[in-house]
Design a protein around this motif. Structure first.
Motif, mmCIF file in Angstrom:
data_model
loop_
_atom_site.group_PDB
_atom_site.id
_atom_site.type_symbol
_atom_site.label_atom_id
_atom_site.label_comp_id
_atom_site.label_asym_id
_atom_site.label_seq_id
_atom_site.Cartn_x
_atom_site.Cartn_y
_atom_site.Cartn_z
ATOM 1 N N ASN A 257 -27.737 -49.223 115.774
ATOM 2 C CA ASN A 257 -26.990 -48.881 114.564
ATOM 3 C C ASN A 257 -25.531 -49.320 114.679
ATOM 4 O O ASN A 257 -24.904 -49.109 115.713
ATOM 5 C CB ASN A 257 -27.035 -47.370 114.332
ATOM 6 N N SER B 33 -22.054 -48.377 113.694
ATOM 7 C CA SER B 33 -21.297 -47.228 113.230
ATOM 8 C C SER B 33 -19.860 -47.668 112.956
ATOM 9 O O SER B 33 -19.614 -48.808 112.538
ATOM 10 C CB SER B 33 -21.358 -46.108 114.270
ATOM 11 N N ALA C 72 -16.047 -42.701 112.097
ATOM 12 C CA ALA C 72 -16.959 -41.569 112.268
ATOM 13 C C ALA C 72 -16.237 -40.347 112.827
ATOM 14 O O ALA C 72 -16.690 -39.208 112.651
ATOM 15 C CB ALA C 72 -18.118 -41.951 113.189
ATOM 16 N N LYS D 132 -20.961 -42.350 108.646
ATOM 17 C CA LYS D 132 -20.961 -42.910 109.992
ATOM 18 C C LYS D 132 -21.101 -41.831 111.063
ATOM 19 O O LYS D 132 -21.712 -42.061 112.117
ATOM 20 C CB LYS D 132 -19.698 -43.739 110.216
ATOM 21 N N ALA D 133 -20.566 -40.637 110.810
ATOM 22 C CA ALA D 133 -20.772 -39.534 111.750
ATOM 23 C C ALA D 133 -22.253 -39.170 111.800
ATOM 24 O O ALA D 133 -22.807 -38.879 112.875
ATOM 25 C CB ALA D 133 -19.938 -38.326 111.332
ATOM 26 N N ASN E 296 -24.114 -41.647 113.930
ATOM 27 C CA ASN E 296 -23.978 -41.346 115.359
ATOM 28 C C ASN E 296 -24.933 -40.240 115.781
ATOM 29 O O ASN E 296 -25.556 -40.310 116.857
ATOM 30 C CB ASN E 296 -22.543 -40.931 115.675
ATOM 31 N N THR F 128 -28.450 -41.547 115.926
ATOM 32 C CA THR F 128 -28.625 -42.392 117.111
ATOM 33 C C THR F 128 -29.066 -41.556 118.310
ATOM 34 O O THR F 128 -30.003 -41.913 119.023
ATOM 35 C CB THR F 128 -27.311 -43.125 117.434
ATOM 36 N N ALA G 6 -25.908 -47.217 119.421
ATOM 37 C CA ALA G 6 -25.011 -47.611 118.333
ATOM 38 C C ALA G 6 -23.780 -48.304 118.898
ATOM 39 O O ALA G 6 -23.421 -48.125 120.062
ATOM 40 C CB ALA G 6 -24.592 -46.394 117.505
ATOM 41 N N ALA H 92 -19.750 -48.719 117.653
ATOM 42 C CA ALA H 92 -18.755 -48.249 116.687
ATOM 43 C C ALA H 92 -17.517 -49.129 116.770
ATOM 44 O O ALA H 92 -16.620 -48.888 117.588
ATOM 45 C CB ALA H 92 -18.392 -46.787 116.962
ATOM 46 N N ARG I 94 -26.409 -43.563 123.252
ATOM 47 C CA ARG I 94 -24.955 -43.582 123.341
ATOM 48 C C ARG I 94 -24.362 -44.462 122.240
ATOM 49 O O ARG I 94 -25.014 -45.365 121.720
ATOM 50 C CB ARG I 94 -24.492 -44.100 124.708
ATOM 51 N N VAL I 95 -23.105 -44.178 121.925
ATOM 52 C CA VAL I 95 -22.359 -44.983 120.961
ATOM 53 C C VAL I 95 -21.314 -45.778 121.729
ATOM 54 O O VAL I 95 -20.418 -45.202 122.349
ATOM 55 C CB VAL I 95 -21.672 -44.095 119.903
ATOM 56 N N GLU J 23 -18.133 -47.644 121.912
ATOM 57 C CA GLU J 23 -16.910 -47.728 121.112
ATOM 58 C C GLU J 23 -16.202 -49.057 121.381
ATOM 59 O O GLU J 23 -15.787 -49.322 122.505
ATOM 60 C CB GLU J 23 -16.002 -46.549 121.422
#
Length: 249
Positions: free
Chosen positions: A143, A145, A149, A162-163, A166, A169, A185, A187, A239-240, A242
């Motif tokens: 995803n 993001s 978010a 977007k939150a 997350n 995800t 994801a 972001a 995990r996202v 960043e």
């Protein structure tokens, strides 16, 4: 996962970010199908990268999503990577006292932003994940993001969507991991793309550039590199990532 062995379904493939990802991943040898509502953008992308499969699809329409996913599976076989890239940036404060007409956030733009960034993502992921699980296909839901978010001033709908992405995800990583399907994801912060400049005033673009520790916007090449990393690292799950140059909002 080896990129050259993957069948990738990419949403929002007609935009600047999506087309850059599609071209790069196809160049890596992956079989790539792109979805978008913009037929003209899809036609232009097909001209540049004729090996791509292009499908017009409105992700806010669940029936259209279902039939399009079936068409992709019939043409290319089981999808192993779904990249949920489709979405639109929207900026609108909850209350705008300077507005002469409506001072509150419009319900129409709230719904449209959720449809674009969240609901369509849910519809297509449900379709693709069901096929991955029932056919015992090891895969990845990736995803896209946003740094927003975390909650960004003037972006109630976009930040909320977007939150939620997350949260989904992480939820999907727990639900699908036992079937060999990862969920992750990326972001991004503010990227140097037409959509960023369309959604924000140049004054805001300069403000966010200045507030980013690296003092610049991100590039599409850097986003593509992050996508490759997530696809190829089989232990990256839930995990996202960043990718924001250190920006915190």
């Amino acid at each position: 996962m080896k990129l050259a062995e993957q069948t990738i379904l990419l949403t929002g493939g007609g935009g600047a970010v999506g087309s850059a990802l599609a071209e790069a991943l196809a160049g890596d040898g992956a079989r790539v199908a792109v979805l978008d509502r913009d037929e003209q953008a899809l036609a232009q992308l097909e001209q540049r990268v004729p090996e791509l499969g292009a499908y017009r699809c409105d992700l806010a329409d669940p029936e259209q999503v279902e039939s399009t996913v079936e068409a992709v599976h019939a043409a290319l076989g089981p999808v192993t990577v779904l990249i949920n890239n489709a979405g639109t940036i929207h900026s609108e404060p909850l209350v705008n006292l300077l507005s002469r007409d409506r001072k509150r956030h419009a319900l129409e733009s709230w719904q449209k932003t959720l449809d674009s960034n969240l609901n369509g993502l849910f519809y297509i992921t449900a379709c693709v994940a069901e096929r991955m699980v029932t056919t015992r296909t090891r895969g990845l839901i990736l995803n896209v993001s946003s740094v927003s978010a975390a909650g960004n001033v003037g972006q109630s709908a976009y930040a909320a969507a977007k939150a939620a992405v997350n949260a989904l995800t992480v939820t999907w990583s727990k639900e699908l991991g036992m079937f060999g399907v990862r969920s992750a994801a990326i972001a991004p912060g503010f990227l140097d793309t037409p959509s960023t400049h369309d959604a924000l005033s140049e004054a805001n673009v300069k403000k966010w550039t200045k507030q980013t520790p690296l003092q610049r916007l991100g590039t599409l090449q850097e986003l593509t590199s992050a996508v490759r990393f997530v696809i190829e690292n089989d232990y990256y799950n839930g995990r996202v990532l960043e990718l924001d140059g250190g920006l915190r909002i």
